[in-house]
Design a protein around this motif. Structure first.
Motif, PDB file in Angstrom:
ATOM      1  N   UNK A 107     -59.303 -22.109  59.483  1.00 30.58           N
ATOM      2  CA  UNK A 107     -60.514 -22.406  59.484  1.00 30.58           C
ATOM      3  C   UNK A 107     -61.316 -23.431  60.384  1.00 30.58           C
ATOM      4  N   UNK A 108     -60.456 -24.621  60.556  1.00 28.12           N
ATOM      5  CA  UNK A 108     -60.754 -25.803  61.584  1.00 28.12           C
ATOM      6  C   UNK A 108     -60.717 -25.176  62.846  1.00 28.12           C
ATOM      7  N   UNK A 109     -59.856 -24.594  63.124  1.00 30.96           N
ATOM      8  CA  UNK A 109     -59.855 -24.056  64.541  1.00 30.96           C
ATOM      9  C   UNK A 109     -60.860 -23.083  64.866  1.00 30.96           C
ATOM     10  N   UNK A 110     -61.380 -22.298  63.771  1.00 31.78           N
ATOM     11  CA  UNK A 110     -62.771 -21.390  64.125  1.00 31.78           C
ATOM     12  C   UNK A 110     -63.798 -22.278  64.001  1.00 31.78           C
ATOM     13  N   UNK A 111     -63.985 -23.286  63.482  1.00 32.94           N
ATOM     14  CA  UNK A 111     -65.199 -24.124  63.560  1.00 32.94           C
ATOM     15  C   UNK A 111     -65.336 -25.044  64.673  1.00 32.94           C
ATOM     16  N   UNK A 112     -64.164 -25.377  65.109  1.00 33.46           N
ATOM     17  CA  UNK A 112     -64.150 -26.103  66.455  1.00 33.46           C
ATOM     18  C   UNK A 112     -64.573 -25.032  67.694  1.00 33.46           C
ATOM     19  N   UNK A 113     -64.014 -24.082  67.744  1.00 30.92           N
ATOM     20  CA  UNK A 113     -64.511 -22.978  68.598  1.00 30.92           C
ATOM     21  C   UNK A 113     -65.924 -22.637  68.552  1.00 30.92           C
TER      22      UNK A 113
END
Length: 412
Positions: free
Chosen positions: A267-273
């Motif tokens: 989820x963190x990677x998705x929100x960074x994106x």
């Protein structure tokens, strides 16, 4: 210490959610009003439009959805039946309002224990109560899930008196005092105060048996933040406020950066994106690059773990099929292992990885997306610099394409 005494529940909600809102769509409310002749007090309408889908309205005390606000008949002291609407419920009661009272500032509400069986169907019996719209919204706020689990309660009379004196000494004569609430309010009652210095709500709860103070801080749940973000960004077809969306993402990221499980990492990677995308739309290309770089590290780390697991899975599957005499299925499984390993090698090889990025940069340059092309060239150069000795030609080619994109951007 700065205490605001006896603030309105809608103001308390604005503070608690820091101005964020997620309510019943206005079209749905308008449709209920138009088709069913629904009439609502202004404050109930405002509550539904701004907070109707947040956790504050999911507890035992809640305003009903307009679709479920049934028309009811309420008998008054004149023994006549008056038109009304069922608008809210508590853990043990239902509350209704007279249609003729809906234009009042703080109309009275009528109480029922629920429908009763009658010869001609269900029948609602209502009686007068101490409930008003303000008291209802106050109870909804005080008993909301966001206040549970982080509330400290003081019910010792001596200590409570000291707290009241301490608060009131900080207030000037023009301000409402906390002691006035204890001395003049009817029981039972509740009062919301806001301590702007400590960033905590101070709730006065008065009952016939005892009085107490409760305190709780602002605490928007991660689930609420994600629902607000989804409504602001993911569910909108147009008119997205990218600046506001980015602010929400930053709050969400703070939560997931403190988590350690794989699901949180993804989820963190998705929100960074998504943060990178918002920056890109806001023409903050440097910020977009930083967010995308963060996303790249997180998502690639998870991708590598997933690829390792998949590779081991297909290898074992190949061996299992071989033992069972399923030669064709075994060959397909081992072939898949080779494909995954080849992909992993490509993903880890800076030169091969930079080639993929550079191809995208060339296409962007040809399509006139010069800023994108420059960013992609920078990304490719970052990869090539990991092994600069064997990539001199690739570095030169990348710099040449970037220079061409800069020249075109300048003259455009």
């Amino acid at each position: 210490m700065a205490l605001e005494v006896d603030i309105a529940p809608l103001r308390a909600l604005e503070i608690f959610y820091d101005g964020e809102k997620l309510g019943i769509p206005e079209e749905a409310l308008n449709r209920a009003e138009r088709k069913r002749g629904l009439v609502l007090p202004e404050k109930i309408r405002e509550f539904l439009l701004n907070y109707g889908q947040l956790d504050v309205n999911l507890g035992g005390y809640r305003v009903l959805h307009p679709k479920t606000m049934d028309a009811v008949k309420i008998r008054l002291s004149d023994e006549k039946l008056h038109d009304g609407w069922l608008i809210a419920e508590t853990p043990h009661e239902y509350l209704a309002i007279l249609k003729e009272d809906c234009d009042q500032n703080d109309p009275s509400l009528y109480l029922s224990n629920g429908p009763e069986e009658a010869d001609d169907g269900e029948k609602w019996n209502f009686e007068s109560s101490m409930w008003t719209v303000r008291r209802l919204l106050t109870s909804i706020f005080v008993n909301s899930p966001g206040a549970h689990g982080c509330t400290s309660i003081c019910d010792d009379p001596k200590y409570m008196q000291q707290e009241v004196i301490k608060y009131d000494e900080m207030l000037d004569d023009s301000q409402k005092k906390l002691v006035d609430i204890f001395e003049t309010a009817k029981r039972p009652d509740q009062c919301i105060c806001w301590d702007s210095e400590e960033k905590k709500f101070v709730i006065v709860v008065l009952t016939p048996e005892r009085d107490f103070l409760a305190r709780f801080p602002i605490r928007t749940s991660i689930q609420e933040l994600e629902r607000i973000f989804a409504a602001e960004f993911l569910e909108k077809q147009s008119g997205i406020n990218y600046e506001h969306s980015l602010a929400l993402i930053k709050d969400i990221v703070m939560f997931y950066e403190g988590e350690r499980d794989e699901k949180a990492s993804l989820k963190l990677g998705r929100y960074y994106k998504l943060a990178g995308f918002c920056c890109w739309k806001l023409k903050n290309l440097q910020g977009a690059g930083k967010w995308y770089s963060k996303a790249q590290k997180v998502l690639e780390r998870n991708l590598k773990n997933a690829l390792d697991d998949c590779s081991a899975l297909y290898e074992n599957l190949g061996k299992l099929n071989l033992e069972q005499g399923k030669s064709e299925a075994s060959q397909q499984a081992f072939k898949r292992v080779e494909q995954l390993r080849e992909f992993m090698e490509t993903n880890e090889d800076p030169r091969k990885k930079s080639e993929q990025i550079l191809d995208a940069a060339i296409k962007a340059n040809m399509n006139g997306d010069y800023e994108v092309a420059i960013d992609l060239c920078n990304e490719a150069l970052e990869e090539l610099q990991k092994e600069p000795k064997g990539c001199k030609y690739d570095i030169a080619r990348c710099q040449q394409i970037r220079g061409d994109a800069r020249k075109k951007l300048k003259s455009s």
